[in-house]
Write a protein that holds these residues in place. Structure first.
Motif, PDB file in Angstrom:
ATOM      1  N   MET A   1       4.606   4.826  -3.010  1.00 50.64           N
ATOM      2  CA  MET A   1       3.332   5.002  -2.300  1.00 50.64           C
ATOM      3  C   MET A   1       3.529   4.651  -0.825  1.00 50.64           C
ATOM      4  O   MET A   1       3.970   3.547  -0.502  1.00 50.64           O
ATOM      5  CB  MET A   1       2.270   4.063  -2.882  1.00 50.64           C
ATOM      6  CG  MET A   1       1.791   4.420  -4.262  1.00 50.64           C
ATOM      7  SD  MET A   1       0.683   5.821  -4.245  1.00 50.64           S
ATOM      8  CE  MET A   1      -0.894   4.983  -4.045  1.00 50.64           C
ATOM      9  N   ALA A   2       3.173   5.576   0.058  1.00 51.11           N
ATOM     10  CA  ALA A   2       3.335   5.298   1.487  1.00 51.11           C
ATOM     11  C   ALA A   2       2.371   4.201   1.944  1.00 51.11           C
ATOM     12  O   ALA A   2       2.745   3.302   2.695  1.00 51.11           O
ATOM     13  CB  ALA A   2       3.097   6.567   2.280  1.00 51.11           C
ATOM     14  N   PHE A   3       1.130   4.286   1.483  1.00 50.05           N
ATOM     15  CA  PHE A   3       0.123   3.300   1.911  1.00 50.05           C
ATOM     16  C   PHE A   3       0.092   2.160   0.892  1.00 50.05           C
ATOM     17  O   PHE A   3      -0.052   2.406  -0.308  1.00 50.05           O
ATOM     18  CB  PHE A   3      -1.263   3.956   2.030  1.00 50.05           C
ATOM     19  CG  PHE A   3      -1.326   4.943   3.173  1.00 50.05           C
ATOM     20  CD1 PHE A   3      -1.690   4.530   4.439  1.00 50.05           C
ATOM     21  CD2 PHE A   3      -0.990   6.279   2.968  1.00 50.05           C
ATOM     22  CE1 PHE A   3      -1.717   5.434   5.502  1.00 50.05           C
ATOM     23  CE2 PHE A   3      -1.020   7.183   4.019  1.00 50.05           C
ATOM     24  CZ  PHE A   3      -1.379   6.769   5.290  1.00 50.05           C
ATOM     25  N   PRO A   4       0.232   0.922   1.363  1.00 50.65           N
ATOM     26  CA  PRO A   4       0.326  -0.186   0.412  1.00 50.65           C
ATOM     27  C   PRO A   4      -0.975  -0.407  -0.361  1.00 50.65           C
ATOM     28  O   PRO A   4      -2.058  -0.033   0.101  1.00 50.65           O
ATOM     29  CB  PRO A   4       0.631  -1.389   1.310  1.00 50.65           C
ATOM     30  CG  PRO A   4       0.274  -0.974   2.694  1.00 50.65           C
ATOM     31  CD  PRO A   4       0.342   0.513   2.767  1.00 50.65           C
ATOM     32  N   GLN A   5      -0.850  -1.051  -1.509  1.00 49.93           N
ATOM     33  CA  GLN A   5      -2.027  -1.457  -2.279  1.00 49.93           C
ATOM     34  C   GLN A   5      -2.897  -2.335  -1.398  1.00 49.93           C
ATOM     35  O   GLN A   5      -2.362  -3.175  -0.655  1.00 49.93           O
ATOM     36  CB  GLN A   5      -1.604  -2.285  -3.497  1.00 49.93           C
ATOM     37  CG  GLN A   5      -1.073  -1.477  -4.666  1.00 49.93           C
ATOM     38  CD  GLN A   5      -2.111  -0.495  -5.177  1.00 49.93           C
ATOM     39  OE1 GLN A   5      -3.293  -0.809  -5.201  1.00 49.93           O
ATOM     40  NE2 GLN A   5      -1.680   0.694  -5.560  1.00 49.93           N
ATOM     41  N   GLY A   6      -4.207  -2.172  -1.471  1.00 52.36           N
ATOM     42  CA  GLY A   6      -5.101  -3.038  -0.697  1.00 52.36           C
ATOM     43  C   GLY A   6      -5.240  -2.607   0.759  1.00 52.36           C
ATOM     44  O   GLY A   6      -5.912  -3.289   1.533  1.00 52.36           O
TER      45      GLY A   6
END
Ligand code: BG6
Length: 488
Positions: A1-6
């Motif tokens: 995932m490019a965009f982190p969790q949170g």
């Protein structure tokens, strides 16, 4: 995932540009209440009664002449008086943001709703109560507030009484205001920003054809007071609630050399120092950078500094670094190059970029460039708190708004954010400017629309204020729902 969790997804607004209700519930005036509507070729005007008692106007960025008193004059339209009527419609707006899946909304407190003149001892309870209602609604919708304490709405009362930020007493008034807000909203607001685009104080001087040393002296002194206020507010925020996180906010316009002439390369480097690093270094590193001496000596500046100031700055460094990104600019030492005025600054025209009707360069990769420079220099989490396209949208006969150009703009910028994340930049959120159409700061227009929600309001003061979802509304909803995996 490019965009982190949170990763925080959402949008950003400013009270003075959307609330309206300019004289309701004890709100006092700020400068934009005396600014008319302009357009891409005509500046907004500021209106006043001059020292001899005659009505007058001046371009907004120049300000009123000495001795003048800002005044609402007959025959002019003042768009910030009504904004998009968000003071009365905030619930509907927050519900629409929640429908897009926002996890964060940046908004500013209108200082003059809390302290109408800026120097009162106690905050106006009606102002405090209003933002309680707003934050309660946001939490009910699952949206975390990010609150800017100062977003282009200093109290006119204070400016008239003391000269505003030129006067050191303003620091105490500002800290009093920040304390009132942070104590009132403890537990409801955890994320704070001190001054919006603090570095405009210097880059705005680029718009003046002949800025004088005196203008620079004043700007540097005002900034010194703002840095102290910001540092004190950071320390105070941590005392009031250890959960509080306070950020700085700069106008993140990267500056390119127009040519590879070494003189241009050096000019670009020096422009970064003056227009970006000068402020960000103090707020993020807690001290003036070594090059500050050169900047001061260029304009014969000798800052009025008091014992303890250095310690105050060192003790109030920010927890995270935020910025707006709309465009890049370019500098050159070659006088004959074409110039354009963009976001609060002047630039040489970059032949590799397209420009909007308002002269703002479109340069997605400039966002990645700025993020990488900023993270490399400051090594604290970054948040993009403004990014978007101001364009003249049309409502079709069936009520739809097809803003594919806005989707393309945001898509291309988010691809660059993805890339910066992959390159190791710690970026914790992306907030678009502005998720709903509002009054343009620079031009005063509604026609320059940024929103994914259209507002039926026009530059002649007509319109129903109805909210209409644009095509970008669904696109952004998908982006957020997939945490950026589906950028379309
Ligand atoms: C930023 C400001 O400079 O740019 C906002 O923080 C502003 O207040 C935004 O609205 C876009 O600028 P403009 O002039 O198009 O409204």
């Amino acid at each position: 995932m490019a965009f982190p969790q949170g990763f925080y997804w959402g949008g950003s607004t400013a009270a003075i540009q959307c609330e309206g209700a300019w004289d309701e519930d004890g709100r006092g005036p700020s400068e934009l209440d005396f600014c008319t509507v302009g357009d891409a070729n005509h500046p907004r005007l500021i209106t006043f009664i001059d020292a001899e008692g005659k009505p007058g106007t001046a371009p907004m960025f120049k300000g009123a002449p000495a001795g003048a008193k800002l005044a609402v004059l007959p025959g002019y339209y003042y768009p910030n008086h009504v904004g998009i009527d968000a003071y009365h419609r905030y619930e509907e707006d927050i519900e629409l943001f929640a429908e897009m899946g926002f996890t964060m909304l940046r908004l500013s407190l209108n200082i003059t709703r809390l302290f109408s003149n800026g120097d009162e001892r106690e905050a106006n309870p009606r102002g405090i109560a209003f933002y309680h209602r707003v934050f309660d609604k946001m939490h009910a919708c699952g949206i975390e507030p990010l609150v800017t304490l100062a977003h282009f709405n200093d109290p006119v009362g204070l400016d008239e009484a003391t000269g505003g930020w030129g006067d050191r007493r303003t620091i105490d008034f500002f800290v009093r205001y920040a304390r009132a807000a942070m104590e009132a909203y403890r537990g409801k607001v955890r994320w704070w920003l001190t001054f919006n685009e603090i570095n405009n104080e210097l880059s705005l001087l680029n718009l003046d054809p002949h800025p004088t040393d005196e203008m620079y002296r004043k700007a540097y002194q005002r900034l010194h007071h703002q840095f102290l206020a910001s540092a004190r507010v950071v320390a105070l925020a941590h005392d009031i609630d250890p959960e509080n996180r306070v950020g700085c906010m700069v106008n993140g316009t990267p500056i390119y050399p127009l040519t590879c002439d070494p003189a241009d390369v050096l000019a670009a480097r020096y422009a970064w120092e003056r227009d970006v690093f000068y402020c960000a270094d103090v707020q993020a590193k807690g001290a003036y950078a070594p090059f500050a001496r050169r900047l001061w000596s260029e304009h014969d500046v000798s800052l009025a500094v008091q014992p303890g100031d250095a310690e105050t700055l060192a003790a109030g460094t920010v927890d995270f670094f935020t910025f707006s990104y709309y465009m890049s600019s370019a500098v050159t030492t070659h006088a004959d190059e074409e110039q354009v005025n963009g976001n609060m600054t002047k630039s040489a025209k970059n032949p590799y970029l397209a420009y909007t009707e308002w002269g703002w360069a479109q340069d997605p990769s400039g966002l990645r460039y700025f993020m990488e420079v900023a993270y490399d220099r400051y090594r604290i989490p970054l948040m993009i708190v403004e990014n978007g396209l101001g364009a003249a949208d049309e409502v079709e006969s069936d009520g739809s708004v097809h803003d594919s150009y806005r989707v393309a703009y945001m898509h291309d910028h988010l691809r660059e954010v993805e890339q910066a994340l992959a390159d190791g930049v710690d970026c914790i959120g992306y907030l678009s400017w502005a998720p709903i159409d509002l009054i343009s700061m620079g031009s005063g227009q509604m026609r320059k629309r940024y929103g994914m929600i259209y507002v039926d309001r026009h530059d002649d003061g007509t319109g129903t204020f109805a909210r209409i979802k644009k095509d970008s509304f669904d696109w952004y909803r998908r982006v957020i729902a997939t945490n950026g995996a589906d950028l379309g």
